[in-house]
Design an enzyme around this catalytic site. Structure first.
Site, PDB file in Angstrom:
ATOM      1  N   SER A 199       0.837  -1.197   0.000  1.00  0.00           N
ATOM      2  CA  SER A 199       0.000   0.000   0.000  1.00  0.00           C
ATOM      3  C   SER A 199       0.869   1.243   0.000  1.00  0.00           C
ATOM      4  O   SER A 199       2.008   1.235   0.479  1.00  0.00           O
ATOM      5  CB  SER A 199      -0.883   0.025   1.256  1.00  0.00           C
ATOM      6  OG  SER A 199      -0.112   0.342   2.410  1.00  0.00           O
ATOM      7  N   ASP A 200       0.335   2.321  -0.559  1.00  0.00           N
ATOM      8  CA  ASP A 200       0.954   3.606  -0.259  1.00  0.00           C
ATOM      9  C   ASP A 200       0.803   3.826   1.244  1.00  0.00           C
ATOM     10  O   ASP A 200      -0.055   3.245   1.895  1.00  0.00           O
ATOM     11  CB  ASP A 200       0.273   4.724  -1.056  1.00  0.00           C
ATOM     12  CG  ASP A 200       1.187   5.924  -1.249  1.00  0.00           C
ATOM     13  OD1 ASP A 200       2.172   6.060  -0.496  1.00  0.00           O
ATOM     14  OD2 ASP A 200       0.919   6.741  -2.148  1.00  0.00           O
ATOM     15  N   TRP A 201       1.653   4.665   1.787  1.00  0.00           N
ATOM     16  CA  TRP A 201       1.737   4.823   3.242  1.00  0.00           C
ATOM     17  C   TRP A 201       0.445   5.456   3.770  1.00  0.00           C
ATOM     18  O   TRP A 201       0.161   6.616   3.519  1.00  0.00           O
ATOM     19  CB  TRP A 201       2.963   5.648   3.589  1.00  0.00           C
ATOM     20  CG  TRP A 201       4.207   4.850   3.809  1.00  0.00           C
ATOM     21  CD1 TRP A 201       5.042   4.936   4.899  1.00  0.00           C
ATOM     22  CD2 TRP A 201       4.799   3.842   2.967  1.00  0.00           C
ATOM     23  NE1 TRP A 201       6.096   4.045   4.779  1.00  0.00           N
ATOM     24  CE2 TRP A 201       5.966   3.362   3.607  1.00  0.00           C
ATOM     25  CE3 TRP A 201       4.441   3.282   1.741  1.00  0.00           C
ATOM     26  CZ2 TRP A 201       6.782   2.367   3.058  1.00  0.00           C
ATOM     27  CZ3 TRP A 201       5.247   2.284   1.191  1.00  0.00           C
ATOM     28  CH2 TRP A 201       6.389   1.837   1.850  1.00  0.00           C
TER      29      TRP A 201
END
Length: 712
Positions: free
Chosen positions: A238-240
């Site tokens: 995932s993106d952060w």
């Protein structure tokens, strides 16, 4: 090309069978801001990741965004994605990837979070400087070679942000309504190429929603397309802070959750996932699939022990070396775009120059330490002022006046958590100060112009305007630069106008300026490349990877679709993004896609277009008709025929960059797989189809067409 082998999958299955649920869950969520948990008893190390696409980020504490080291984590500042695409040179993309992979591995990392390959839909997107182009073919060609270079060093590249991460406004929650045709033809192809042609080992799920479904919960994107259609066998991350619900992300093909806060045990894939498995809401098989993907990549990177406990030899990498500073310079040299050069004003005759006036705050600024997650702790970065002084030497008196006020951008260490909310730019307006700076610059320019001495303006943007977490609100130059340029051209009509920026700007004074030079955030040696182009030491060969429209109102993302809205955005312009729109609708632009001038000239002849097996071959002869060596980019555009559907009049299908000495002729051949040359997503059939023929246009830009032919 690094690939997942049967041996990798066999080892992954064997290790997976020995893991407890707690150990498996530890491997699929952050145990630090940039790492997962390892399993020491089985010799499984943590998975260490880092930003970003322009160099390895400074080392941080495991549980805070505070820098950890003093001097030991300086790295090479590599040119931005826009600069790299502006070279139109896949070999330089590969060299950039090699440099980044070596430095990533040298810093002890396993995954580098790049390349950033989202399509530029609007000039206002805050992260456009990281991205490559408005065109999927140019983006794909550069991305493939970049990934191949990175992964030579036992490091996984991570293609991001999957998919259609086209704005920063409301970036965690915005829902983007996009047609299948636009997704298939524009927003997905670069990712497909990274997977199928380069074997990218990691893909990052984007923050946004696509057609009502969050990307990190999107089974169609992560499973149906990425894994089933494209046969992706790496791992997804995932993106952060891109995960917002446990069950919904756990049941699709998202493998690892990362975020920005230090409460790692409370992440959605941590204790909440363990509890969901215990309640029977999530199957442990879903967890197993995620761990399996992580283990496969780990083994492909030579991170896991063999059956006897010994570890395979893994490349060590190295960083902060002269080799990669040279790579940065090589890329920067081919990224500078000569937009305009009336009356042959450039290059400057360095042997005859005795005085030079430099105006503009960007002349005395560096940009490596800002922009969001692309920030770099650079070994060094030259400013344009330093580079010009260095290039011209002690026989030239260089005088500098700022002309406008712009603070040196210094990124706050706490920006990351704050970037999850929409941010606003600073307003440092001081009318009296700005008037004084402008008057001083105009007075100096008048004196230099009357004496016949050259003047170089260095303006543009900075990471107060090109940055993660914020979109620009308009295309105008900040800090009153337009008014300053107008006033300067009044007294110095031969002033050379140059820019350092990551996104297009309006240029209402462009017809008055005789010479305009564009450079990007081009790495440690970007300013050197700019100075070399201005003085003629380097013949410019950069070409625009995106259109520079006259005004923002001309951009289809704003005039047809919507951009920058919170909650919901409509991609109503469909596939008519960038030049596809401007060419089809015959809309005037300031500088067109593919545009770039040279200090020499090129003649095109003998176009031959034919089918060869399953390939369309475009061949022509290019001759350097000028007086100095130079590089040109041969660009092949197709207008598909016989589709029965509305189509752009021109679409880039292939290109080649060629270096020729004066008088040299060379046949340039561009081979394009027929499925790519003539393929299109049929709206009526909602699937890929093939056109029966095409009009073929070959030239130096989408509007500078030199040769045409028909492919029947």
């Amino acid at each position: 090309m690094t690939v997942i082998t049967e041996a990798n999958t066999a080892k992954a299955r064997a290790l997976l069978a020995e893991l407890t649920l707690d150990e498996k869950i530890g491997m699929i969520h952050a145990a630090g801001l940039f790492r997962t948990e390892g399993v020491p008893r089985l010799g499984i190390p943590p998975f260490r990741m880092d930003d970003g696409p322009m160099g390895v980020r400074a080392e941080l504490h495991n549980d805070s965004w505070v820098p950890l080291y003093n001097t030991r984590d300086y790295v090479t500042y590599l040119p931005s994605g826009s600069a790299l695409a502006s070279t139109w040179n896949p070999d330089l993309a590969y060299a950039t990837g090699v440099a980044l992979g070596e430095e990533t591995r040298g810093r002890g990392k396993d995954v580098i979070l790049g390349p950033s390959i989202n399509i530029k839909r609007s000039p206002l997107c805050g992260r456009n400087f990281e991205y490559m182009s408005e065109d999927p073919v140019l983006t794909a060609e550069q991305a493939v070679r970049y990934v191949e270079g990175v992964q030579e060093s036992d490091v996984a590249a991570c293609a991001k942000h999957f998919a259609a991460n086209s704005q920063e406004t409301d970036r965690l929650y915005v829902d983007e309504a996009i047609s299948n045709r636009a997704l298939r033809e524009l927003y997905l192809p670069a990712f497909e190429a990274a997977v199928k042609r380069a074997g990218v080992l990691s893909v990052m799920g984007a923050y946004n929603l696509v057609n009502g479904v969050r990307c990190c919960e999107n089974g169609w994107l992560l499973d149906d397309v990425l894994r089933d259609e494209w046969d992706f066998d790496g791992f997804t991350v995932s993106d952060w802070s891109g995960v917002k619900r446990t069950k919904e992300s756990a049941e699709v093909g998202l493998d690892v959750e990362m975020s920005v806060t230090p409460d790692f045990d409370d992440y959605y894939f941590a204790n909440p996932l363990k509890e969901a498995v215990a309640r029977g809401e999530v199957s442990e098989q879903d967890v197993d699939r995620k761990v399996f993907h992580v283990l496969c990549v780990m083994d492909a990177l030579h991170m896991l022990p063999d059956g006897d406990g010994t570890r395979p030899v893994r490349k060590a990498g190295r960083y902060a070396t002269l080799d990669y500073l040279q790579t940065a310079l090589d890329v920067a040299r081919e990224s500078v775009v000569l937009l305009k050069n009336d009356d042959g004003l450039l290059p400057l005759d360095a042997d005859r120059v005795t005085r030079l006036l430099v105006i503009g705050a960007n002349a005395d600024r560096v940009h490596s330490n800002g922009g969001g997650s692309a920030e770099i702790k650079a070994l060094y970065e030259k400013s344009p002022l330093l580079a010009l002084c260095s290039q011209l030497g002690g026989n030239v008196k260089v005088e500098y006046v700022p002309g406008y006020h712009a603070e040196q951008v210094v990124q706050d260490v706490s920006w990351q958590e704050g970037s999850l909310e929409n941010s606003a730019g600073s307003d440092d307006a001081d009318e009296a100060r700005d008037c004084t700076l402008r008057e001083e610059a105009v007075a100096r320019a008048r004196a230099y112009s009357e004496a016949g001495d050259p003047i170089v303006f260095v303006g543009g943007l900075d990471h107060e305007h090109d940055l993660e977490g914020r979109d620009r609100t308009d295309m105008t130059l900040p800090y009153g630069q337009d008014a300053l340029i107008e006033a300067l051209l009044d007294v110095a009509p031969n002033m050379i106008v140059t820019f350092v920026a990551g996104s297009p700007v309006e240029m209402p004074w462009a017809d008055r300026a005789k010479a305009i030079v564009w450079s990007w955030y081009s790495g440690s040696e970007g300013a050197t490349a700019l100075a070399e182009v201005l003085t003629g030491a380097v013949n410019p060969s950069g070409h625009l990877p995106e259109t520079f429209p006259m005004t923002l109102d001309d951009c289809p993302a704003h005039s047809i679709g919507t951009f920058g809205h919170e909650g919901h955005v409509e991609y109503t312009e469909d596939i008519y993004v960038g030049y596809r729109y401007y060419e089809t609708k015959d809309v005037p632009v300031r500088f067109c896609f593919g545009h770039g001038l040279s200090y020499t000239t090129f003649e095109y002849a003998d176009l031959d277009v034919r089918r060869v097996d399953d390939t369309v071959r475009v061949a022509c002869t290019v001759t350097n008709t000028g007086s100095r060596e130079g590089k040109t980019v041969v660009q092949a555009y197709f207008g598909l025929e016989g589709t029965g559907e509305d189509r752009p009049v021109k679409e880039l299908k292939g290109f080649a960059k060629v270096d020729l000495v004066p008088g040299e002729s060379r046949q340039v051949i561009i081979d394009i797989p027929e499925a790519k040359a003539l393929g299109y997503w049929s709206v009526g059939a909602d699937k890929w189809a093939t056109a029966w023929g095409a009009a073929v246009y070959v030239g130096e830009s989408v509007r500078d067409i030199r040769l045409t032919a028909d492919l029947d």
